[in-house]
Enzyme design. Structure first.
Site: not given
Length: 403
Positions: A376, A380
């Site tokens: 992450h 995204d």
């Protein structure tokens, strides 16, 4: 003059090597090019050959013991030559000058850990002492894995304060303590590093395998005639992932301290279960391959993995990994990223389910789940969802893969 035998650095990520077995004993004669020990690194065991001839005079670590890369682990020379009793660099006196110079400054720091870390009756390498000072770890509490209990850098790096053990009860059952060693130790370290340094997010999606089963049935005789191998769903899923990576290159990358390294070509890692654990051979430049060549290459590296014949080069350089549990009853799982890669695709086992067709009639279809774990920090949720969705769309309409 006796010649040093060093712990080799066999990969860019290797800091410590573990001797799985010595092939020579002290006093044995050694010839140039003769294998003298086997070292475990990056989940595979590699025989290391001698660069000098003579007698193996001294070994400083034994089987299943570790040492930092480039440290002296043995000497080869003429019979009767004198060599150090202790492993060079294993005592405080062997510490670099700048490290010793830093001792007074460290002693002046009024920290709780200063006094116990500086204890001089503890056998520890200079690197272990340095890490202990930096982390404020009491070396008296660290169990050494080196010769005669010497504390090594890896022992300090892996040290965690242990909670007080509960009092034994009559109901306590007996068992077996299996020490971390060999491939299991390498896997444990790599998985811990990945899960504690990379923020994992996993997304799951279901694939209707109806059309893919039909396509595989058509490709089977053609691919087998060309390569002698039977194409599996795994190779087709890998192909779909590589096509999708062209549209979402952020997932064909490495997450490094200095930034994100994207790659033009896909070097596809394929997780393979072996008796000792899990290895990930890499098919280099897989994105250039058609289904026949890809099938042949995947079958070759997976077979070499099961036979224990992979070289370090065949296990390095991966940019994306696929891990399949296709022959199991597991439908979905959260795969751990193969750092420094930024994503891994998990493939669950196929199962039957009821579904409605275009006319509203109930029918039975075959399905499987894909699980995408991604870093992450690098990507995204929206592009990850789009990337996984594209893979699903291609597998449900697989003729697009042949264009």
């Amino acid at each position: 003059m006796a010649h040093e035998v060093l712990m080799p650095k066999l990969s860019s990520t290797m800091d410590v090597g573990t001797i799985t077995t010595w092939l020579k004993d002290e006093g044995d004669s050694v010839e140039v090019g003769e294998a003298i020990f086997e070292v475990m690194t990056d989940k595979i065991a590699i025989e290391v050959e001698a660069y000098d001839e003579g007698i193996l005079l001294k070994k400083y670590i034994g089987d299943d013991e570790s040492a930092p890369v480039n440290s002296v682990i043995a000497y080869i020379g003429e019979a009767g030559e004198e060599v150090p009793d202790e492993m060079p660099g294993s005592t405080e006196e062997a510490a670099p000058a700048e490290e010793k110079a830093a001792e007074p400054e460290k002693a002046e720091e009024k920290t709780v850990a200063a006094a116990p870390v500086a204890a001089k009756n503890i056998r520890a390498t200079p690197a272990a002492r340095r890490i202990a000072r930096e982390k404020g770890i009491d070396l008296q509490k660290v169990e050494g894995s080196g010769p005669k209990g010497r504390i090594q850098a890896q022992d300090v790096a892996n040290y965690q304060e242990k909670p007080a053990a509960p009092a034994a009860t009559a109901e306590a059952s007996s068992g077996e303590l299996i020490p971390w060693s060999g491939m299991r130790k390498v896997i444990a370290d790599r998985m811990l590093n990945s899960k504690t340094t990379i923020p994992h997010v996993t997304m799951n999606a279901e694939v209707d395998m109806t059309k893919l089963k039909e396509l595989r049935g058509q490709l089977l005789p053609m691919v087998e005639e060309q390569t002698g191998n039977r194409i599996s769903f795994l190779e087709i899923i890998i192909k779909a992932a590589m096509v999708a990576l062209k549209s979402y290159p952020e997932f064909n990358a490495h997450g490094l301290e200095e930034g994100i390294q994207r790659f033009d070509e896909v070097n596809m890692g394929v997780a393979v279960a072996v008796s000792e654990g899990l290895v990930v051979p890499v098919v280099k430049n897989a994105s250039r391959m058609g289904l026949s060549e890809l099938t042949k290459s995947v079958k070759e590296v997976t077979q070499k993995a099961r036979d224990g014949q992979l070289s370090p080069q065949e296990m390095s350089g991966g940019t994306f990994t696929v891990s399949s549990l296709g022959r199991s009853k597991v439908q979905t799982f959260n795969p751990i990223i193969n750092a420094p890669e930024v994503a891994i695709l998990g493939v669950g086992g196929m199962y039957d389910k009821l579904a409605l067709d275009a006319t509203g009639e109930v029918k039975t279809i075959s399905a499987l789940n894909l699980s995408l774990s991604f870093d992450h920090r690098v990507a995204d949720g929206a592009p990850a969802a789009a990337f996984l969705s594209l893979i699903v769309e291609m597998l449900e309409n697989p003729m697009s893969l042949l264009l």
